[in-house]
Design an enzyme around this catalytic site. Structure first.
Site, PDB file in Angstrom:
ATOM      1  N   GLN A   1       0.839  -1.201   0.000  1.00 49.54           N
ATOM      2  CA  GLN A   1       0.000   0.000   0.000  1.00 49.54           C
ATOM      3  C   GLN A   1       0.873   1.250   0.000  1.00 49.54           C
ATOM      4  O   GLN A   1       0.620   2.191  -0.751  1.00 49.54           O
ATOM      5  CB  GLN A   1      -0.921  -0.006   1.225  1.00 49.54           C
TER       6      GLN A   1
ATOM      7  N   ASP B   1      -6.992   6.280   7.810  1.00 51.39           N
ATOM      8  CA  ASP B   1      -7.352   4.868   7.640  1.00 51.39           C
ATOM      9  C   ASP B   1      -8.439   4.565   8.666  1.00 51.39           C
ATOM     10  O   ASP B   1      -8.652   5.333   9.614  1.00 51.39           O
ATOM     11  CB  ASP B   1      -6.104   3.986   7.872  1.00 51.39           C
TER      12      ASP B   1
HETATM   13  N1  NVA Z   1      -5.791  -0.892   8.796  1.00 53.84           N
HETATM   14  C1  NVA Z   1      -6.664  -1.571   7.866  1.00 53.84           C
HETATM   15  C2  NVA Z   1      -6.112  -1.494   6.489  1.00 53.84           C
HETATM   16  C3  NVA Z   1      -6.969  -2.102   5.421  1.00 53.84           C
HETATM   17  C4  NVA Z   1      -6.358  -2.038   4.059  1.00 53.84           C
HETATM   18  C5  NVA Z   1      -6.822  -3.012   8.298  1.00 53.84           C
HETATM   19  O1  NVA Z   1      -5.823  -3.648   8.661  1.00 53.84           O
HETATM   20  O2  NVA Z   1      -7.943  -3.516   8.283  1.00 53.84           O
HETATM   21  N1   CP Z   2      -6.051  -1.020   0.810  1.00 53.16           N
HETATM   22  C1   CP Z   2      -6.231  -2.355   0.761  1.00 53.16           C
HETATM   23  O1   CP Z   2      -5.321  -3.130   1.018  1.00 53.16           O
HETATM   24  O2   CP Z   2      -7.475  -2.757   0.373  1.00 53.16           O
HETATM   25  P1   CP Z   2      -8.056  -4.233   0.425  1.00 53.16           P
HETATM   26  O3   CP Z   2      -8.224  -4.594   1.870  1.00 53.16           O
HETATM   27  O4   CP Z   2      -9.359  -4.146  -0.311  1.00 53.16           O
HETATM   28  O5   CP Z   2      -7.083  -5.161  -0.249  1.00 53.16           O
END
Ligand code: NVA
Ligand code: CP
Length: 307
Positions: free
Chosen positions: A133, A225
């Site tokens: 990411q 986020d």
């Molecule tokens: N912090 C979030 C990121 C998702 C791409 C998670 O770990 O769920």
């Molecule tokens: N940003 C991200 O990793 O999205 P997903 O959870 O949809 O893969």
């Protein structure tokens, strides 16, 4: 010797910039309709123990565009989910595949996989880190701002995998970063220490704060986020209470530079970590950022998997 992508902290500034340069080139070529079957005949296994939209689709499409084959492996469907150990899984899969992307909970699982596999392992998100990411994020900042070094990133929210990895990424490439989290939701202390070390080399300035307004002052890029990461669903209500004052809205954005960009790894929860106005507003670059997952990961796969 094979190379993995477990943490951006394992990469030098030059290695990161080289991946980004290749990502821009592959993006341009793809837009021009040029095919680049650099990984023809190769197979990437993709192990998922958590949900995904972007990571799954962008790795699958990316591998297809590179002439290779992506193999989706839900951990529920393979023996790993029934208790086969990671050491055996790694050695068996190494006999069939040319690389593995894994999304899971514990960073040590990814490290174990890398230790026992003799093919490249790519971290597709753990509770601790999300390096793919942040490569896409840095690529997006280069596109929008023309540079990384000397700019200021601000992250507001949970001190989670995104925050930890942005610290690594910014520190490596010499981008200043201010992180504001509520007390009790700070970034991982070891990741902060690694970023501080990297910043000594790159000259990046790192600030760890609890005041969103102080963190966002003069930022070139603003990031948020979710407050409730995968696996934390039971803490949702407590987190919503604890994160009051950490929503990125137009007022908070007005403290950033006038031409600041707004980034979010997605999925986003409007009205919580960011308002609908900001995410749909003129600063937001979230869909270019999401697209860049594809190009950045193609560059990672080429770098790690090509002969
Ligand atoms: N912090 C979030 C990121 C998702 C791409 C998670 O770990 O769920
Ligand atoms: N940003 C991200 O990793 O999205 P997903 O959870 O949809 O893969």
């Amino acid at each position: 010797m094979k190379k993995d992508l477990l943490s951006l902290n394992d990469y030098s500034e030059k290695e990161i910039l080289d991946i980004l340069e290749l990502a821009h080139k592959l993006k341009k070529e793809t837009k021009e309709g040029k095919e680049h079957h650099i990984l023809k005949g190769k197979t990437l296994g993709m192990i998922f123990s958590k949900s995904s939209t972007r990571t799954r689709v962008s790795f699958e499409v990316g591998m297809y565009q590179l002439g290779g084959y992506p193999l989706f492996l839900s951990s529920n469907d393979i023996q790993l989910g029934r208790g086969e150990c990671i050491e055996d899984t790694a050695r068996v899969l190494s006999r069939y595949l040319d690389g593995i992307m894994i999304r899971t909970y514990d960073q040590t699982e990814v490290e174990m996989l890398a230790k026992y596999a003799d093919i490249p392992i790519i971290n597709g998100l753990t509770d601790l880190l999300h390096p793919c990411q942040v490569l896409a994020d840095l690529m997006t900042i280069q596109e929008k701002k023309g540079a990384l070094k000397g700019l200021k990133m601000c992250y507001i929210g949970d001190g989670n995998n995104m925050a930890n990895t942005l610290l690594h990424g910014c520190a490596k490439v010499g981008m200043d970063i201010s992180v504001a989290t509520p007390a009790g939701y700070e970034c991982d202390a070891e990741m902060v220490a690694e970023a501080m070390e990297a910043a000594k080399i790159s000259g990046a300035k790192i600030e760890i704060l609890t005041d969103p307004k102080a963190a966002i002052a003069n930022a070139d890029a603003v990031y948020s986020d979710t407050w409730v990461s995968m696996g934390q669903e039971e803490e949702k209500q407590k987190r919503i209470n604890d994160f009051k004052g950490f929503t990125i809205d137009d007022t908070l954005m007005s403290y950033a530079k006038g031409d600041a960009i707004f980034l979010h790894c997605l999925p986003a929860y409007r009205g919580y970590e960011v308002t609908n106005e900001v995410i749909e507003g003129p600063h937001s670059v979230i869909f270019d950022e999401a697209e860049n997952r594809l190009h950045a990961q193609k560059a990672v796969m080429v770098t790690l998997m090509k002969d």
